[in-house]
Design a protein around this motif. Structure first.
Motif, PDB file in Angstrom:
ATOM      1  N   ILE A 107       0.717  -1.061   0.093  1.00  0.00           N
ATOM      2  CA  ILE A 107      -0.009   0.207   0.218  1.00  0.00           C
ATOM      3  C   ILE A 107       0.885   1.255   0.157  1.00  0.00           C
ATOM      4  N   ALA A 108       1.844   1.203   0.771  1.00  0.00           N
ATOM      5  CA  ALA A 108       2.817   2.340   0.802  1.00  0.00           C
ATOM      6  C   ALA A 108       3.281   2.522  -0.382  1.00  0.00           C
ATOM      7  N   LYS A 109       3.708   1.405  -1.222  1.00  0.00           N
ATOM      8  CA  LYS A 109       4.411   1.332  -2.800  1.00  0.00           C
ATOM      9  C   LYS A 109       3.193   2.167  -3.508  1.00  0.00           C
ATOM     10  N   PHE A 110       2.072   1.549  -3.575  1.00  0.00           N
ATOM     11  CA  PHE A 110       1.009   2.104  -4.230  1.00  0.00           C
ATOM     12  C   PHE A 110       0.854   3.545  -3.900  1.00  0.00           C
ATOM     13  N   PHE A 111       0.607   4.084  -2.853  1.00  0.00           N
ATOM     14  CA  PHE A 111       0.823   5.624  -2.714  1.00  0.00           C
ATOM     15  C   PHE A 111       1.843   6.393  -3.045  1.00  0.00           C
ATOM     16  N   ARG A 112       3.083   5.922  -3.200  1.00  0.00           N
ATOM     17  CA  ARG A 112       4.234   6.493  -3.760  1.00  0.00           C
ATOM     18  C   ARG A 112       3.909   6.712  -5.362  1.00  0.00           C
ATOM     19  N   ARG A 113       3.628   5.384  -6.076  1.00  0.00           N
ATOM     20  CA  ARG A 113       3.238   5.489  -7.475  1.00  0.00           C
ATOM     21  C   ARG A 113       2.170   6.697  -7.620  1.00  0.00           C
ATOM     22  N   PHE A 114       0.994   6.542  -6.826  1.00  0.00           N
ATOM     23  CA  PHE A 114      -0.062   7.588  -6.991  1.00  0.00           C
ATOM     24  C   PHE A 114       0.505   9.106  -6.803  1.00  0.00           C
ATOM     25  N   HIS A 115       1.326   9.066  -5.845  1.00  0.00           N
ATOM     26  CA  HIS A 115       1.787  10.621  -5.595  1.00  0.00           C
ATOM     27  C   HIS A 115       2.691  11.122  -6.919  1.00  0.00           C
ATOM     28  N   ALA A 116       3.286  10.189  -7.348  1.00  0.00           N
ATOM     29  CA  ALA A 116       4.285  10.446  -8.660  1.00  0.00           C
ATOM     30  C   ALA A 116       3.129  11.006  -9.705  1.00  0.00           C
ATOM     31  N   ALA A 117       2.177  10.270  -9.879  1.00  0.00           N
ATOM     32  CA  ALA A 117       1.366  10.621 -10.839  1.00  0.00           C
ATOM     33  C   ALA A 117       0.631  11.986 -10.590  1.00  0.00           C
ATOM     34  N   TYR A 118       0.192  12.142  -9.356  1.00  0.00           N
ATOM     35  CA  TYR A 118      -0.334  13.366  -8.929  1.00  0.00           C
ATOM     36  C   TYR A 118       0.604  14.709  -9.198  1.00  0.00           C
ATOM     37  N   VAL A 119       1.687  14.381  -8.909  1.00  0.00           N
ATOM     38  CA  VAL A 119       2.763  15.400  -9.008  1.00  0.00           C
ATOM     39  C   VAL A 119       2.818  15.774 -10.794  1.00  0.00           C
ATOM     40  N   ASP A 120       3.029  14.826 -11.635  1.00  0.00           N
ATOM     41  CA  ASP A 120       2.993  15.055 -13.023  1.00  0.00           C
ATOM     42  C   ASP A 120       1.591  15.836 -13.325  1.00  0.00           C
ATOM     43  N   ALA A 121       0.705  15.471 -12.826  1.00  0.00           N
ATOM     44  CA  ALA A 121      -0.554  16.191 -13.242  1.00  0.00           C
ATOM     45  C   ALA A 121      -0.622  17.427 -12.794  1.00  0.00           C
ATOM     46  N   VAL A 122      -0.288  17.767 -11.506  1.00  0.00           N
ATOM     47  CA  VAL A 122      -0.529  18.926 -11.284  1.00  0.00           C
ATOM     48  C   VAL A 122       0.802  20.016 -11.685  1.00  0.00           C
ATOM     49  N   SER A 123       1.826  19.349 -12.290  1.00  0.00           N
ATOM     50  CA  SER A 123       3.106  20.207 -12.904  1.00  0.00           C
ATOM     51  C   SER A 123       2.524  20.693 -14.263  1.00  0.00           C
ATOM     52  N   ASN A 124       1.370  20.393 -14.794  1.00  0.00           N
ATOM     53  CA  ASN A 124       0.893  20.838 -16.060  1.00  0.00           C
ATOM     54  C   ASN A 124       0.824  22.110 -15.779  1.00  0.00           C
ATOM     55  N   PRO A 125       1.499  23.126 -16.991  1.00  0.00           N
ATOM     56  CA  PRO A 125       1.061  24.553 -16.759  1.00  0.00           C
ATOM     57  C   PRO A 125      -0.394  24.888 -17.066  1.00  0.00           C
ATOM     58  N   PHE A 126      -1.248  23.897 -17.566  1.00  0.00           N
ATOM     59  CA  PHE A 126      -2.543  24.636 -17.696  1.00  0.00           C
ATOM     60  C   PHE A 126      -3.469  23.996 -16.709  1.00  0.00           C
ATOM     61  N   HIS A 127      -2.874  23.326 -15.495  1.00  0.00           N
ATOM     62  CA  HIS A 127      -3.543  23.016 -14.173  1.00  0.00           C
ATOM     63  C   HIS A 127      -3.779  24.042 -13.538  1.00  0.00           C
ATOM     64  N   VAL A 128      -4.806  24.435 -12.810  1.00  0.00           N
ATOM     65  CA  VAL A 128      -5.098  25.467 -11.791  1.00  0.00           C
ATOM     66  C   VAL A 128      -5.079  24.799 -10.528  1.00  0.00           C
ATOM     67  N   PRO A 129      -3.821  25.198  -9.732  1.00  0.00           N
ATOM     68  CA  PRO A 129      -3.656  24.743  -8.436  1.00  0.00           C
ATOM     69  C   PRO A 129      -5.057  24.776  -7.523  1.00  0.00           C
ATOM     70  N   GLY A 130      -5.529  23.818  -6.810  1.00  0.00           N
ATOM     71  CA  GLY A 130      -6.341  23.776  -5.933  1.00  0.00           C
ATOM     72  C   GLY A 130      -7.807  23.282  -6.852  1.00  0.00           C
ATOM     73  N   LYS A 131      -7.534  23.259  -8.022  1.00  0.00           N
ATOM     74  CA  LYS A 131      -8.936  23.104  -8.710  1.00  0.00           C
ATOM     75  C   LYS A 131      -8.927  21.292  -9.030  1.00  0.00           C
ATOM     76  N   ARG A 132     -10.087  20.770  -9.498  1.00  0.00           N
ATOM     77  CA  ARG A 132     -10.255  19.299  -9.807  1.00  0.00           C
ATOM     78  C   ARG A 132      -9.115  19.030 -10.918  1.00  0.00           C
ATOM     79  N   ILE A 133      -8.738  17.659 -10.785  1.00  0.00           N
ATOM     80  CA  ILE A 133      -7.848  17.263 -11.765  1.00  0.00           C
ATOM     81  C   ILE A 133      -8.838  16.580 -12.846  1.00  0.00           C
ATOM     82  N   THR A 134      -8.672  17.281 -13.891  1.00  0.00           N
ATOM     83  CA  THR A 134      -9.658  16.506 -15.106  1.00  0.00           C
ATOM     84  C   THR A 134      -8.710  16.020 -16.200  1.00  0.00           C
ATOM     85  N   SER A 135      -7.404  15.945 -15.971  1.00  0.00           N
ATOM     86  CA  SER A 135      -6.803  15.147 -16.962  1.00  0.00           C
ATOM     87  C   SER A 135      -7.120  13.743 -17.211  1.00  0.00           C
TER      88      SER A 135
END
Length: 150
Positions: free
Chosen positions: A102-130
């Motif tokens: 589960i800890a490994k799952f969360f690390r991979r999920f966190h990495a995916a989240y970081v990639d998604a919010v690093s998108n210059p078109f993502h507005v911080p604090g808004k829903r992730i629609t990618s």
């Protein structure tokens, strides 16, 4: 088996919720995710009671329900990741492997989240629609959750 994953902002606003079961369970799973936020807040605000250190991100088992187990993860920016599973019949010998998985799952999920919010078109604090993020989360869930969480 993983039935729901969620990303919740630092102000407890839902950023992403995806259930992997029938539509009938979706509302119940959203409720479980929402209820788990109280447990996360209690553990974060009372680290001495919960045994957490300040730099610990994996919160472990938040609480079990009759049909599900809910796990939590907290980022440095206070974004919460919630995982709901149906793995209720885990033997004591399997707990360490389950925790590691589960800890490994969360690390991979966190990495995916970081990639998604690093998108210059993502507005911080808004829903992730990618769609890319949704596909990546589905792939992570498939690799971890179809047979078991470990």
């Amino acid at each position: 088996m993983i039935v729901c994953v969620a990303v919740v902002g630092h102000q407890n606003n839902p950023l992403y919720i995806q259930s992997f079961t029938e539509a009938d369970d979706a509302l119940k799973l959203h409720h479980i995710v929402h209820c788990s936020l109280d447990v996360v807040d209690e553990r974060v605000n009372n680290p001495k009671k919960s045994g957490l250190t300040l730099n610990e991100t994996f919160l472990g088992l938040l609480y079990p329900t009759e049909n599900y187990k809910v796990y939590g993860y907290l980022t440095n920016t206070k974004v919460k990741f919630i995982l709901v599973t149906t793995d209720l019949d885990v033997r004591d010998a399997d707990v360490r492997n389950l925790r590691y998985g589960i800890a490994k799952f969360f690390r991979r999920f966190h990495a995916a989240y970081v990639d998604a919010v690093s998108n210059p078109f993502h507005v911080p604090g808004k829903r992730i629609t990618s769609r890319t993020f949704a596909e990546r989360v589905s792939n992570i869930v498939k690799s971890f959750g179809l047979s078991s969480a470990g």
